[in-house]
Design an enzyme around this catalytic site. Structure first.
Site, short mmCIF file in Angstrom:
data_model
loop_
_atom_site.label_atom_id
_atom_site.label_comp_id
_atom_site.label_asym_id
_atom_site.label_seq_id
_atom_site.Cartn_x
_atom_site.Cartn_y
_atom_site.Cartn_z
N SER A 187 10.03 26.00 -2.67
CA SER A 187 10.49 26.86 -3.77
C SER A 187 9.50 27.99 -4.04
O SER A 187 8.31 27.88 -3.73
CB SER A 187 10.66 26.02 -5.04
OG SER A 187 11.52 24.94 -4.79
N1 SAM Z 1 9.86 20.46 -3.99
C1 SAM Z 1 9.90 21.04 -2.67
C2 SAM Z 1 8.62 21.74 -2.29
O1 SAM Z 1 7.73 21.86 -3.14
O2 SAM Z 1 8.52 22.13 -1.13
C3 SAM Z 1 11.06 21.96 -2.45
C4 SAM Z 1 12.30 21.20 -2.36
S1 SAM Z 1 13.63 21.91 -1.50
C5 SAM Z 1 14.07 23.23 -2.52
C6 SAM Z 1 14.81 20.62 -1.86
C7 SAM Z 1 14.55 19.33 -1.13
O3 SAM Z 1 15.43 18.35 -1.64
C8 SAM Z 1 14.84 19.42 0.36
O4 SAM Z 1 13.70 19.03 1.08
C9 SAM Z 1 16.00 18.44 0.57
O5 SAM Z 1 15.97 17.79 1.81
C10 SAM Z 1 15.78 17.50 -0.59
N2 SAM Z 1 16.95 16.71 -1.00
C11 SAM Z 1 18.25 17.07 -1.09
N3 SAM Z 1 18.99 16.05 -1.53
C12 SAM Z 1 18.12 15.00 -1.74
C13 SAM Z 1 18.27 13.66 -2.19
N4 SAM Z 1 19.45 13.13 -2.55
N5 SAM Z 1 17.18 12.89 -2.27
C14 SAM Z 1 15.97 13.36 -1.92
N6 SAM Z 1 15.76 14.61 -1.47
C15 SAM Z 1 16.83 15.43 -1.40
#
Ligand code: SAM
Length: 228
Positions: free
Chosen positions: A75
């Protein structure tokens, strides 16, 4: 490994450039209204450039989301700062993060709370994030592989929950894993545009909700999110 004086020198010059860029990024966040000094200090401490591919490192301290592989993103710094600040952490809290991604937000949270439980659904991202957190010396955060929409009751309840991917609505399981007085921040709405919500649990059966503004995140996929 013994580094030659030359490569050792280059490495330090490079690190100094990133350190300066990071400090400029933090100054911009402060100018943009981020007030929590603990959040600003944490963002000044975590080397975001080490969480993206080498070819993208020159953009690591720009205020943009960047690809991290598997169709996912790290993000943008302002959203990480805003979400971290809105959690109002003092240092004694248990925090649940949904969507570990690169591990950046998790590393920031580890500096603001007592312990962090983070869940990621993509195995390669979870592994890379664990390695990065180890490299940063983070010892109070643990990354689990799984569907974060159902949370992790085993380690809860939590003072704060941060959802970093966008679901159609706030997962009920997460609401139930919040302590009374706890807060959840996350993006919810349509798959291509969402509102950042701040939810407070005020009693065993009551929650209040506030809209913080429009945003755009990758999809939250799972039992209580979007289907694959
Ligand atoms: N917090 C992260 C960082 O600092 O890099 C950015 C997160 S990215 C915008 C969103 C993440 O949520 C992705 O890595 C995606 O694979 C994960 N994601 C999506 N659905 C999910 C779920 N049900 N459980 C866990 N992770 C999930």
């Amino acid at each position: 490994m013994v580094l030659s004086k030359h490569s050792d020198f280059d490495f330090r010059v490079e690190e100094e450039q990133y350190r300066r860029a990071r400090s400029k990024m933090v100054q911009s966040l402060e100018k943009a209204g981020v007030r929590d000094t603990r959040v600003l200090a944490a963002m000044n401490a975590i080397p975001r450039h080490l969480l993206v591919a080498e070819a993208l490192r020159h953009k690591a301290y720009s205020d943009v989301a960047l690809p991290i592989g598997s169709g996912q993103t790290i993000s943008a710094p302002h959203i990480v700062a805003l979400m971290s600040e809105r959690l109002c952490l003092e240092g004694h809290e248990a925090v649940l993060e949904i969507g570990t991604g690169s591990g950046y937000q998790c590393a920031i949270l580890s500096k603001l709370a007592e312990r962090v439980v983070s869940i990621e659904r993509v195995p390669s991202l979870a592994n890379d994030a664990r390695r990065a957190l180890d490299r940063f010396g983070v010892i109070n955060a643990v990354v689990f592989l799984g569907d974060g929409t159902v949370g992790r009751p085993k380690d809860g309840p939590y003072d704060a929950i941060l959802v970093t991917a966008a679901g159609p609505k706030v997962p009920r399981s997460l609401l139930l894993q919040l302590k009374i007085g706890g807060r959840l921040i996350g993006p919810f709405g349509l798959s291509d545009s969402q509102v950042l919500l701040e939810v407070h649990r005020t009693s065993p059966s009551d929650w209040t909700q506030k809209e913080l503004g429009d945003c755009k995140f990758v999809e939250l996929i799972g039992d209580e999110g979007w289907s694959t």
